[in-house]
Design a protein around this motif. Sequence first.
Motif, PDB file in Angstrom:
ATOM      1  N   TYR A 105     -18.563 110.297  34.151  1.00 35.08           N
ATOM      2  CA  TYR A 105     -17.124 110.057  34.235  1.00 35.08           C
ATOM      3  C   TYR A 105     -16.747 109.481  35.586  1.00 35.08           C
ATOM      4  CZ  TYR A 105     -16.188 112.768  30.012  1.00 35.08           C
ATOM      5  OH  TYR A 105     -16.143 113.219  28.731  1.00 35.08           O
ATOM      6  N   ILE A 106     -15.616 108.793  35.595  1.00 36.87           N
ATOM      7  CA  ILE A 106     -14.979 108.388  36.834  1.00 36.87           C
ATOM      8  C   ILE A 106     -13.549 108.916  36.790  1.00 36.87           C
ATOM      9  CG2 ILE A 106     -14.316 106.113  35.947  1.00 36.87           C
ATOM     10  CD1 ILE A 106     -14.846 105.108  38.880  1.00 36.87           C
ATOM     11  N   MET A 107     -13.116 109.500  37.901  1.00 40.49           N
ATOM     12  CA  MET A 107     -11.794 110.100  38.006  1.00 40.49           C
ATOM     13  C   MET A 107     -10.984 109.349  39.038  1.00 40.49           C
ATOM     14  SD  MET A 107     -12.153 112.654  35.916  1.00 40.49           S
ATOM     15  CE  MET A 107     -10.709 113.639  36.298  1.00 40.49           C
ATOM     16  N   GLY A 108      -9.707 109.211  38.791  1.00 38.03           N
ATOM     17  CA  GLY A 108      -8.896 108.439  39.710  1.00 38.03           C
ATOM     18  C   GLY A 108      -7.500 109.004  39.876  1.00 38.03           C
ATOM     19  N   TRP A 109      -6.837 108.508  40.889  1.00 42.08           N
ATOM     20  CA  TRP A 109      -5.431 108.812  41.146  1.00 42.08           C
ATOM     21  C   TRP A 109      -4.668 107.495  41.235  1.00 42.08           C
ATOM     22  CZ3 TRP A 109      -3.240 113.560  41.110  1.00 42.08           C
ATOM     23  CH2 TRP A 109      -4.084 114.669  41.239  1.00 42.08           C
ATOM     24  N   PHE A 110      -3.531 107.468  40.579  1.00 41.37           N
ATOM     25  CA  PHE A 110      -2.597 106.354  40.652  1.00 41.37           C
ATOM     26  C   PHE A 110      -1.234 106.907  41.048  1.00 41.37           C
ATOM     27  CE2 PHE A 110      -4.677 102.617  38.660  1.00 41.37           C
ATOM     28  CZ  PHE A 110      -5.867 103.204  38.281  1.00 41.37           C
ATOM     29  N   ARG A 111      -0.358 106.026  41.464  1.00 39.93           N
ATOM     30  CA  ARG A 111       1.004 106.462  41.777  1.00 39.93           C
ATOM     31  C   ARG A 111       2.007 105.422  41.321  1.00 39.93           C
ATOM     32  NH1 ARG A 111       0.735 106.240  48.425  1.00 39.93           N
ATOM     33  NH2 ARG A 111       0.652 103.962  48.662  1.00 39.93           N
ATOM     34  N   GLN A 112       3.202 105.913  40.998  1.00 38.62           N
ATOM     35  CA  GLN A 112       4.250 105.038  40.500  1.00 38.62           C
ATOM     36  C   GLN A 112       5.565 105.369  41.179  1.00 38.62           C
ATOM     37  OE1 GLN A 112       4.582 105.042  36.228  1.00 38.62           O
ATOM     38  NE2 GLN A 112       5.653 103.081  36.241  1.00 38.62           N
ATOM     39  N   PRO A 113       5.971 104.528  42.140  1.00 33.14           N
ATOM     40  CA  PRO A 113       7.282 104.714  42.779  1.00 33.14           C
ATOM     41  C   PRO A 113       8.397 104.433  41.774  1.00 33.14           C
ATOM     42  CG  PRO A 113       5.851 103.302  44.092  1.00 33.14           C
ATOM     43  CD  PRO A 113       5.234 103.415  42.735  1.00 33.14           C
ATOM     44  N   PRO A 114       9.608 104.911  42.037  1.00 29.37           N
ATOM     45  CA  PRO A 114      10.721 104.681  41.114  1.00 29.37           C
ATOM     46  C   PRO A 114      10.951 103.191  40.866  1.00 29.37           C
ATOM     47  CG  PRO A 114      11.319 106.295  42.772  1.00 29.37           C
ATOM     48  CD  PRO A 114       9.994 105.741  43.175  1.00 29.37           C
ATOM     49  N   GLY A 115      11.005 102.794  39.618  1.00 34.36           N
ATOM     50  CA  GLY A 115      11.305 101.413  39.268  1.00 34.36           C
ATOM     51  C   GLY A 115      10.176 100.429  39.510  1.00 34.36           C
ATOM     52  N   LYS A 116       8.989 100.928  39.835  1.00 29.97           N
ATOM     53  CA  LYS A 116       7.872 100.031  40.137  1.00 29.97           C
ATOM     54  C   LYS A 116       6.695 100.327  39.217  1.00 29.97           C
ATOM     55  CE  LYS A 116       9.175  99.347  44.962  1.00 29.97           C
ATOM     56  NZ  LYS A 116       8.718  99.362  46.378  1.00 29.97           N
ATOM     57  N   GLU A 117       5.681  99.481  39.297  1.00 29.78           N
ATOM     58  CA  GLU A 117       4.522  99.650  38.437  1.00 29.78           C
ATOM     59  C   GLU A 117       3.585 100.717  38.999  1.00 29.78           C
ATOM     60  OE1 GLU A 117       2.677  95.816  38.344  1.00 29.78           O
ATOM     61  OE2 GLU A 117       1.813  96.025  40.339  1.00 29.78           O
ATOM     62  N   ARG A 118       2.687 101.173  38.140  1.00 32.65           N
ATOM     63  CA  ARG A 118       1.714 102.186  38.528  1.00 32.65           C
ATOM     64  C   ARG A 118       0.550 101.518  39.257  1.00 32.65           C
ATOM     65  NH1 ARG A 118       0.338 106.620  34.032  1.00 32.65           N
ATOM     66  NH2 ARG A 118       2.623 106.482  34.017  1.00 32.65           N
ATOM     67  N   ASN A 119       0.251 102.018  40.453  1.00 29.94           N
ATOM     68  CA  ASN A 119      -0.764 101.394  41.300  1.00 29.94           C
ATOM     69  C   ASN A 119      -1.905 102.351  41.637  1.00 29.94           C
ATOM     70  OD1 ASN A 119       0.524  98.835  41.594  1.00 29.94           O
ATOM     71  ND2 ASN A 119       1.937  99.752  43.059  1.00 29.94           N
ATOM     72  N   PHE A 120      -3.067 101.764  41.837  1.00 31.49           N
ATOM     73  CA  PHE A 120      -4.264 102.518  42.171  1.00 31.49           C
ATOM     74  C   PHE A 120      -4.159 103.149  43.556  1.00 31.49           C
ATOM     75  CE2 PHE A 120      -8.593 103.698  42.413  1.00 31.49           C
ATOM     76  CZ  PHE A 120      -9.051 103.346  43.672  1.00 31.49           C
ATOM     77  N   VAL A 121      -4.671 104.373  43.682  1.00 25.96           N
ATOM     78  CA  VAL A 121      -4.702 105.069  44.965  1.00 25.96           C
ATOM     79  C   VAL A 121      -6.147 105.359  45.391  1.00 25.96           C
ATOM     80  CG1 VAL A 121      -4.058 107.167  46.213  1.00 25.96           C
ATOM     81  CG2 VAL A 121      -2.446 106.123  44.591  1.00 25.96           C
ATOM     82  N   ALA A 122      -6.884 106.071  44.548  1.00 20.62           N
ATOM     83  CA  ALA A 122      -8.255 106.459  44.902  1.00 20.62           C
ATOM     84  C   ALA A 122      -9.013 106.819  43.633  1.00 20.62           C
ATOM     85  CB  ALA A 122      -8.253 107.649  45.860  1.00 20.62           C
ATOM     86  N   ALA A 123     -10.332 106.740  43.710  1.00 18.09           N
ATOM     87  CA  ALA A 123     -11.167 107.105  42.565  1.00 18.09           C
ATOM     88  C   ALA A 123     -12.546 107.501  43.052  1.00 18.09           C
ATOM     89  CB  ALA A 123     -11.269 105.947  41.572  1.00 18.09           C
ATOM     90  N   MET A 124     -13.235 108.278  42.217  1.00 11.64           N
ATOM     91  CA  MET A 124     -14.608 108.633  42.531  1.00 11.64           C
ATOM     92  C   MET A 124     -15.363 108.915  41.248  1.00 11.64           C
ATOM     93  SD  MET A 124     -14.432 112.550  43.976  1.00 11.64           S
ATOM     94  CE  MET A 124     -16.214 112.563  44.189  1.00 11.64           C
ATOM     95  N   ARG A 125     -16.661 108.650  41.271  1.00 14.96           N
ATOM     96  CA  ARG A 125     -17.507 109.004  40.150  1.00 14.96           C
ATOM     97  C   ARG A 125     -17.756 110.499  40.212  1.00 14.96           C
ATOM     98  NH1 ARG A 125     -18.419 104.500  37.827  1.00 14.96           N
ATOM     99  NH2 ARG A 125     -18.544 102.557  39.023  1.00 14.96           N
TER     100      ARG A 125
END
Length: 124
Positions: A32-52
Amino acid sequence: QVQLVESGGGLVQAGGSLRLSCAASGRTGNSYIMGWFRQPPGKERNFVAAMRWSGATRFYADSVKGRFTISRDNATNTVNLQMNLLKPEDTAVYYCAANTDGTFSYKALLWHYWGQGTQVTVSS
């Protein structure tokens, strides 16, 4: 199927720290690979960090390098995101994500499993 549940969000002043956790249940494994994304108000969801899940490789967005650290706890099937030196622009809903086939992408659209999200607010 993989179920993901985030926790640890909240309100913090600029310069402070928060630790997010993502508990994974269901079918999990070293591929598996696990990740974190974030979505500011009114904006698209963007990549933050990930790890296998094996821990061999970590990925970070340029905007968080040196401030955020992704890690995992095999005993509890949890992936954590330690966030230091927080800035107001880090304010967003943070989502945990997973791909069971190990495919990494900066694009949220290509991740298959998602948590419900947790709010992080950084005041100036």
